[in-house]
Design an enzyme around this catalytic site. Sequence first.
Site, PDB file in Angstrom:
ATOM      1  N   ASN A  31      30.066  25.313  53.227  1.00 54.58           N
ATOM      2  CA  ASN A  31      29.954  26.469  52.242  1.00 54.58           C
ATOM      3  C   ASN A  31      30.635  27.635  53.146  1.00 54.58           C
ATOM      4  OD1 ASN A  31      29.048  28.512  50.123  1.00 54.58           O
ATOM      5  ND2 ASN A  31      27.469  29.333  51.702  1.00 54.58           N
TER       6      ASN A  31
ATOM      7  N   GLU B 272      38.623  35.307  54.018  1.00 52.54           N
ATOM      8  CA  GLU B 272      38.341  33.890  53.360  1.00 52.54           C
ATOM      9  C   GLU B 272      39.786  33.158  53.282  1.00 52.54           C
ATOM     10  OE1 GLU B 272      33.924  34.370  51.589  1.00 52.54           O
ATOM     11  OE2 GLU B 272      35.697  34.569  50.098  1.00 52.54           O
TER      12      GLU B 272
ATOM     13  N   LEU C 135      21.753  26.019  44.330  1.00 54.02           N
ATOM     14  CA  LEU C 135      21.396  25.332  45.443  1.00 54.02           C
ATOM     15  C   LEU C 135      21.604  23.825  45.510  1.00 54.02           C
ATOM     16  CD1 LEU C 135      19.673  26.174  48.008  1.00 54.02           C
ATOM     17  CD2 LEU C 135      17.527  25.214  46.627  1.00 54.02           C
TER      18      LEU C 135
ATOM     19  N   HIS D 137      30.655  32.154  52.963  1.00 53.39           N
ATOM     20  CA  HIS D 137      29.507  33.203  52.838  1.00 53.39           C
ATOM     21  C   HIS D 137      30.207  34.425  53.097  1.00 53.39           C
ATOM     22  CE1 HIS D 137      25.785  34.891  51.557  1.00 53.39           C
ATOM     23  NE2 HIS D 137      26.043  35.926  52.555  1.00 53.39           N
TER      24      HIS D 137
ATOM     25  N   SER E 111      39.533  31.912  43.601  1.00 53.68           N
ATOM     26  CA  SER E 111      40.694  32.396  44.397  1.00 53.68           C
ATOM     27  C   SER E 111      40.723  31.370  45.744  1.00 53.68           C
ATOM     28  CB  SER E 111      40.916  33.798  44.918  1.00 53.68           C
ATOM     29  OG  SER E 111      39.715  34.135  45.532  1.00 53.68           O
TER      30      SER E 111
ATOM     31  N   ASP F  91      22.436  29.272  52.647  1.00 54.86           N
ATOM     32  CA  ASP F  91      23.132  30.077  53.844  1.00 54.86           C
ATOM     33  C   ASP F  91      22.194  29.816  55.127  1.00 54.86           C
ATOM     34  OD1 ASP F  91      24.660  31.226  51.823  1.00 54.86           O
ATOM     35  OD2 ASP F  91      23.268  32.768  51.383  1.00 54.86           O
TER      36      ASP F  91
ATOM     37  N   LEU G 292      27.170  29.026  43.169  1.00 56.37           N
ATOM     38  CA  LEU G 292      26.007  29.875  43.312  1.00 56.37           C
ATOM     39  C   LEU G 292      24.775  28.950  43.165  1.00 56.37           C
ATOM     40  CD1 LEU G 292      27.058  33.197  41.499  1.00 56.37           C
ATOM     41  CD2 LEU G 292      27.113  32.326  43.795  1.00 56.37           C
TER      42      LEU G 292
HETATM   43  C1  GAR Z   1      33.689  34.272  47.802  1.00 52.36           C
HETATM   44  O1  GAR Z   1      33.959  35.652  48.378  1.00 52.36           O
HETATM   45  C2  GAR Z   1      32.759  33.546  48.545  1.00 52.36           C
HETATM   46  O2  GAR Z   1      32.368  33.619  49.829  1.00 52.36           O
HETATM   47  C3  GAR Z   1      31.460  33.934  47.681  1.00 52.36           C
HETATM   48  O3  GAR Z   1      31.760  34.085  46.438  1.00 52.36           O
HETATM   49  C4  GAR Z   1      33.223  34.427  46.428  1.00 52.36           C
HETATM   50  C5  GAR Z   1      34.212  33.884  45.440  1.00 52.36           C
HETATM   51  O4  GAR Z   1      35.330  34.115  45.438  1.00 52.36           O
HETATM   52  N1  GAR Z   1      30.405  33.193  47.851  1.00 52.36           N
HETATM   53  C6  GAR Z   1      29.183  33.572  47.961  1.00 52.36           C
HETATM   54  O5  GAR Z   1      28.730  34.724  47.644  1.00 52.36           O
HETATM   55  C7  GAR Z   1      27.933  32.582  47.937  1.00 52.36           C
HETATM   56  N2  GAR Z   1      26.936  33.202  48.534  1.00 52.36           N
HETATM   57  P1  GAR Z   1      36.561  33.184  44.688  1.00 52.36           P
HETATM   58  O6  GAR Z   1      35.799  32.671  43.176  1.00 52.36           O
HETATM   59  O7  GAR Z   1      37.515  34.200  44.135  1.00 52.36           O
HETATM   60  O8  GAR Z   1      36.810  32.106  45.360  1.00 52.36           O
END
Ligand code: GAR
Length: 189
Positions: free
Chosen positions: A102, A174, A87, A104, A13, A145, A85
Amino acid sequence: MNKIAIFASGTGSNAEKIIQYFNSHSSVAVDLVVSNRKNAGVLKMAEANGVDTLIIERSSFYGSTNILNTFKERDISYLILAGFLWLIPEKLIERFPKKIINIHPALLPAYGGKGMYGMNVHKAVFNAKEKESGISIHFVNAHYDEGELIFQAKCPIHSSDTPATIAAKVLQLEHQHFAEVIERVIADQ
Ligand code: GAR
């Protein structure tokens, strides 16, 4: 033109918001979506938006220079991690100094590190009875992170909130901020 590649493992998203934001932009274009999961929703979304996709496998991502060659051929200069996800290997960090960003879903340095992603983060924040959460956008280094922070935004947590409602508030932040922050970083460099 500053070309960017978006890395995502899930729904995408955020990737979708970024693609929409930079559609017909004068100086930034989303050139490629990279995923480590061949069934990830982000791939279908990218295709529907006319953006090329690349599926990566662990062995070549860490053990070859294939991806560096792809980025060179496509003239990609920024890497955006939007729910990715794995590294990032040292070779990419060296090749893209301060050009890997990135997002978070918490207020780093709290609730970061390996295993802290998605709902794991929101459950931990909820269990700790935090009064606020939010988003962190940062440059990527060789540790999960821990790279230099670029931007944070906060949202309150009320006693009626659950991990799911916290997740929804954070995702909204976000969507509101990520593309604009990317645009600003690129414009400032
Ligand atoms: C987001 O909330 C992002 O911050 C998180 O994954 C989600 C992806 O949502 N990232 C992490 O947790 C990284 N450690 P999306 O696929 O709907 O954009």
